[in-house]
Design a protein around this motif. Structure first.
Motif, PDB file in Angstrom:
ATOM      1  N   ILE A 244      -3.516  26.249   2.926  1.00 12.80           N
ATOM      2  CA  ILE A 244      -2.898  25.472   3.783  1.00 12.80           C
ATOM      3  C   ILE A 244      -2.852  24.294   2.887  1.00 12.80           C
ATOM      4  CG2 ILE A 244      -2.665  24.405   5.890  1.00 12.80           C
ATOM      5  CD1 ILE A 244      -3.525  26.457   7.296  1.00 12.80           C
ATOM      6  N   VAL A 245      -1.606  23.795   2.831  1.00 16.59           N
ATOM      7  CA  VAL A 245      -1.411  22.321   2.062  1.00 16.59           C
ATOM      8  C   VAL A 245      -1.227  21.300   3.113  1.00 16.59           C
ATOM      9  CG1 VAL A 245      -0.087  21.072   0.349  1.00 16.59           C
ATOM     10  CG2 VAL A 245      -0.578  23.528  -0.074  1.00 16.59           C
ATOM     11  N   TRP A 246      -2.189  20.483   3.244  1.00 13.96           N
ATOM     12  CA  TRP A 246      -1.992  19.342   4.265  1.00 13.96           C
ATOM     13  C   TRP A 246      -1.258  18.219   3.426  1.00 13.96           C
ATOM     14  CZ3 TRP A 246      -2.945  19.750   9.289  1.00 13.96           C
ATOM     15  CH2 TRP A 246      -3.706  20.797   9.473  1.00 13.96           C
ATOM     16  N   ASP A 247       0.113  18.303   3.551  1.00 11.49           N
ATOM     17  CA  ASP A 247       1.014  17.291   2.815  1.00 11.49           C
ATOM     18  C   ASP A 247       1.429  16.240   3.932  1.00 11.49           C
ATOM     19  OD1 ASP A 247       2.607  18.437   4.776  1.00 11.49           O
ATOM     20  OD2 ASP A 247       3.986  19.226   3.174  1.00 11.49           O
ATOM     21  N   ASP A 248       1.874  15.021   3.780  1.00 14.30           N
ATOM     22  CA  ASP A 248       1.896  14.002   4.623  1.00 14.30           C
ATOM     23  C   ASP A 248       2.827  14.301   5.929  1.00 14.30           C
ATOM     24  OD1 ASP A 248       0.661  12.434   2.479  1.00 14.30           O
ATOM     25  OD2 ASP A 248       2.416  11.256   1.973  1.00 14.30           O
ATOM     26  N   ALA A 249       3.802  15.377   5.707  1.00 16.04           N
ATOM     27  CA  ALA A 249       4.340  15.514   6.708  1.00 16.04           C
ATOM     28  C   ALA A 249       3.509  16.322   7.712  1.00 16.04           C
ATOM     29  CB  ALA A 249       5.614  16.528   6.409  1.00 16.04           C
ATOM     30  N   LYS A 250       2.654  17.180   7.211  1.00 17.23           N
ATOM     31  CA  LYS A 250       1.801  17.979   8.263  1.00 17.23           C
ATOM     32  C   LYS A 250       0.728  17.009   8.885  1.00 17.23           C
ATOM     33  CE  LYS A 250       1.493  22.809   7.180  1.00 17.23           C
ATOM     34  NZ  LYS A 250       1.069  23.684   6.418  1.00 17.23           N
ATOM     35  N   LEU A 251       0.350  16.099   7.927  1.00 13.59           N
ATOM     36  CA  LEU A 251      -0.671  15.196   8.476  1.00 13.59           C
ATOM     37  C   LEU A 251      -0.118  14.239   9.605  1.00 13.59           C
ATOM     38  CD1 LEU A 251      -2.589  14.438   5.140  1.00 13.59           C
ATOM     39  CD2 LEU A 251      -3.596  15.523   7.118  1.00 13.59           C
ATOM     40  N   SER A 252       1.247  13.797   9.294  1.00  8.67           N
ATOM     41  CA  SER A 252       2.127  12.807  10.374  1.00  8.67           C
ATOM     42  C   SER A 252       1.912  13.659  11.633  1.00  8.67           C
ATOM     43  CB  SER A 252       3.214  12.584   9.758  1.00  8.67           C
ATOM     44  OG  SER A 252       3.989  12.007  10.536  1.00  8.67           O
TER      45      SER A 252
ATOM     46  N   ARG B 129     -10.835   9.745  11.060  1.00  6.31           N
ATOM     47  CA  ARG B 129     -11.685   8.575  11.455  1.00  6.31           C
ATOM     48  C   ARG B 129     -12.494   7.991  10.530  1.00  6.31           C
ATOM     49  NH1 ARG B 129     -15.671  11.960  13.578  1.00  6.31           N
ATOM     50  NH2 ARG B 129     -17.412  11.563  11.983  1.00  6.31           N
ATOM     51  N   PHE B 130     -12.896   8.552   9.336  1.00 10.03           N
ATOM     52  CA  PHE B 130     -13.330   7.990   8.167  1.00 10.03           C
ATOM     53  C   PHE B 130     -12.215   6.769   7.520  1.00 10.03           C
ATOM     54  CE2 PHE B 130     -16.143  11.782   7.222  1.00 10.03           C
ATOM     55  CZ  PHE B 130     -17.176  11.280   7.978  1.00 10.03           C
ATOM     56  N   SER B 131     -10.991   7.206   7.703  1.00 12.23           N
ATOM     57  CA  SER B 131     -10.019   6.462   7.049  1.00 12.23           C
ATOM     58  C   SER B 131      -9.694   5.297   7.847  1.00 12.23           C
ATOM     59  CB  SER B 131      -8.652   7.276   7.199  1.00 12.23           C
ATOM     60  OG  SER B 131      -8.707   8.043   6.180  1.00 12.23           O
ATOM     61  N   THR B 132      -9.944   5.443   9.385  1.00 18.84           N
ATOM     62  CA  THR B 132      -9.829   4.252  10.318  1.00 18.84           C
ATOM     63  C   THR B 132     -10.981   3.363   9.925  1.00 18.84           C
ATOM     64  OG1 THR B 132      -8.585   5.663  11.942  1.00 18.84           O
ATOM     65  CG2 THR B 132      -9.830   3.570  12.783  1.00 18.84           C
ATOM     66  N   ILE B 133     -12.109   3.845  10.041  1.00 16.82           N
ATOM     67  CA  ILE B 133     -13.391   2.871   9.768  1.00 16.82           C
ATOM     68  C   ILE B 133     -13.367   2.288   8.597  1.00 16.82           C
ATOM     69  CG2 ILE B 133     -16.001   3.153   9.239  1.00 16.82           C
ATOM     70  CD1 ILE B 133     -16.010   5.697  10.901  1.00 16.82           C
ATOM     71  N   LEU B 134     -12.578   2.924   7.339  1.00 18.14           N
ATOM     72  CA  LEU B 134     -12.620   2.252   5.832  1.00 18.14           C
ATOM     73  C   LEU B 134     -11.516   1.009   6.377  1.00 18.14           C
ATOM     74  CD1 LEU B 134     -13.391   2.058   3.078  1.00 18.14           C
ATOM     75  CD2 LEU B 134     -11.479   3.861   2.747  1.00 18.14           C
ATOM     76  N   LEU B 135     -10.537   1.345   6.909  1.00 21.62           N
ATOM     77  CA  LEU B 135      -9.333   0.436   7.058  1.00 21.62           C
ATOM     78  C   LEU B 135     -10.150  -0.928   7.856  1.00 21.62           C
ATOM     79  CD1 LEU B 135      -6.449   2.608   7.494  1.00 21.62           C
ATOM     80  CD2 LEU B 135      -6.591   1.082   5.765  1.00 21.62           C
ATOM     81  N   GLU B 136     -10.569  -0.785   8.784  1.00 23.20           N
ATOM     82  CA  GLU B 136     -11.301  -1.688   9.652  1.00 23.20           C
ATOM     83  C   GLU B 136     -12.403  -2.569   8.878  1.00 23.20           C
ATOM     84  OE1 GLU B 136     -12.822   0.547  12.879  1.00 23.20           O
ATOM     85  OE2 GLU B 136     -10.915   0.439  13.886  1.00 23.20           O
ATOM     86  N   LEU B 137     -13.090  -1.645   8.097  1.00 23.59           N
ATOM     87  CA  LEU B 137     -14.096  -2.691   7.118  1.00 23.59           C
ATOM     88  C   LEU B 137     -13.320  -3.529   6.320  1.00 23.59           C
ATOM     89  CD1 LEU B 137     -16.873   0.361   6.307  1.00 23.59           C
ATOM     90  CD2 LEU B 137     -17.208  -1.959   7.450  1.00 23.59           C
ATOM     91  N   GLU B 138     -12.111  -3.013   5.910  1.00 30.29           N
ATOM     92  CA  GLU B 138     -11.346  -3.933   4.984  1.00 30.29           C
ATOM     93  C   GLU B 138     -10.265  -4.918   5.687  1.00 30.29           C
ATOM     94  OE1 GLU B 138      -9.116  -0.886   2.979  1.00 30.29           O
ATOM     95  OE2 GLU B 138     -10.523  -0.629   1.445  1.00 30.29           O
ATOM     96  N   LYS B 139     -10.774  -5.077   6.872  1.00 32.32           N
ATOM     97  CA  LYS B 139     -10.107  -5.933   7.893  1.00 32.32           C
ATOM     98  C   LYS B 139      -8.574  -5.707   7.991  1.00 32.32           C
ATOM     99  CE  LYS B 139     -13.804  -9.086   8.095  1.00 32.32           C
ATOM    100  NZ  LYS B 139     -14.634  -8.202   8.572  1.00 32.32           N
TER     101      LYS B 139
ATOM    102  N   LYS C 222      -5.184  -3.524   9.751  1.00 33.59           N
ATOM    103  CA  LYS C 222      -5.169  -2.534  10.756  1.00 33.59           C
ATOM    104  C   LYS C 222      -4.853  -1.078  10.684  1.00 33.59           C
ATOM    105  CE  LYS C 222      -1.458  -2.547  14.479  1.00 33.59           C
ATOM    106  NZ  LYS C 222      -2.136  -2.348  15.869  1.00 33.59           N
ATOM    107  N   PRO C 223      -5.518  -0.205  11.119  1.00 26.62           N
ATOM    108  CA  PRO C 223      -5.612   1.280  10.935  1.00 26.62           C
ATOM    109  C   PRO C 223      -4.300   1.845  11.604  1.00 26.62           C
ATOM    110  CG  PRO C 223      -7.150   0.863  12.573  1.00 26.62           C
ATOM    111  CD  PRO C 223      -6.735  -0.573  12.275  1.00 26.62           C
ATOM    112  N   ASN C 224      -3.144   1.820  11.119  1.00 23.11           N
ATOM    113  CA  ASN C 224      -2.009   2.200  11.507  1.00 23.11           C
ATOM    114  C   ASN C 224      -1.841   3.668  10.767  1.00 23.11           C
ATOM    115  OD1 ASN C 224      -0.798   2.058   9.002  1.00 23.11           O
ATOM    116  ND2 ASN C 224      -0.041  -0.118   9.110  1.00 23.11           N
ATOM    117  N   LYS C 225      -0.715   4.254  11.379  1.00 26.37           N
ATOM    118  CA  LYS C 225      -0.587   5.620  11.115  1.00 26.37           C
ATOM    119  C   LYS C 225      -0.405   5.933   9.559  1.00 26.37           C
ATOM    120  CE  LYS C 225       2.743   9.468  12.023  1.00 26.37           C
ATOM    121  NZ  LYS C 225       3.684   9.987  12.837  1.00 26.37           N
ATOM    122  N   ALA C 226       0.442   5.066   9.002  1.00 25.79           N
ATOM    123  CA  ALA C 226       0.810   5.239   7.553  1.00 25.79           C
ATOM    124  C   ALA C 226      -0.524   5.047   6.647  1.00 25.79           C
ATOM    125  CB  ALA C 226       1.970   4.383   7.128  1.00 25.79           C
ATOM    126  N   ALA C 227      -1.244   4.000   6.915  1.00 22.29           N
ATOM    127  CA  ALA C 227      -2.382   3.638   6.141  1.00 22.29           C
ATOM    128  C   ALA C 227      -3.316   5.086   6.317  1.00 22.29           C
ATOM    129  CB  ALA C 227      -2.889   2.426   6.718  1.00 22.29           C
TER     130      ALA C 227
END
Length: 170
Positions: free
Chosen positions: A89-97, A131-141, A143-148
């Motif tokens: 299974i390829v998790w491309d941006d469309a599937k991840l979205s 979850r890790f992506s959200t944590i990383l974005l928060e550490l970078e101050k 906003k953990p939005n969908k695209a990021a």
């Protein structure tokens, strides 16, 4: 067995933890203990939630609850394994979205596994990456939005963990 003696012992408990301990050792039947529990709750001022909390932490009940958990989980994972092909299974941006949106709606892991024709561990893997992506974005101050979140989820879990560790030290 002396009902009054057992009842008196149960009613003498000072805390929910002590009540659970006495209850386990008591030789009374369930329905009798149930009515005594109600009486103890009224007398002590504790709630049924206090009893549940104490019970869930008692080693006796933890062991009883966990008995057979490996088998139950194994059956659950096998039952909800919708990955029935040799194709990766390829998790491309469309599937991840789409996954992101459905996950935000609170869909259960087995529902997501069925929709994406994958397994529960694969669903949990994607959730961890989010979850890790959200944590990383928060550490970078940021906003953990969908695209990021989706963009960062293109990295492996180990890379995301390493980046979190590095950002956390600063």
């Amino acid at each position: 067995m002396d009902y009054e003696k057992e009842k008196k012992k149960l009613l003498s408990a000072k805390t929910p933890e002590q009540y659970i301990e006495f209850s386990i050792k008591s030789r009374l039947e369930g329905p009798k203990k149930s009515s005594i529990t109600t009486e103890w709750l009224n007398k002590s001022g504790y709630t049924i939630d206090d009893i549940k909390y104490a019970r869930n932490r008692h080693p006796f009940w933890r062991e009883k609850r966990n008995k057979g958990s490996y088998e139950r989980n194994s059956r659950r994972l096998e039952y909800h394994n919708y990955y029935k092909t040799d194709e990766k299974i390829v998790w491309d941006d469309a599937k991840l979205s789409k996954f992101y949106d459905l996950n935000q709606e609170g869909n259960a892991d087995h529902e997501l596994a069925r929709l994406f024709k994958t397994s529960i561990p694969a669903v949990n893997h994607i959730r961890r990456k989010f979850r890790f992506s959200t944590i990383l974005l928060e550490l970078e101050k940021k906003k953990p939005n969908k695209a990021a979140v989706i963009k960062l989820s293109g990295h492996s879990e180990s890379v995301l963990k390493r980046l979190i560790k590095e950002k956390g030290k600063k």
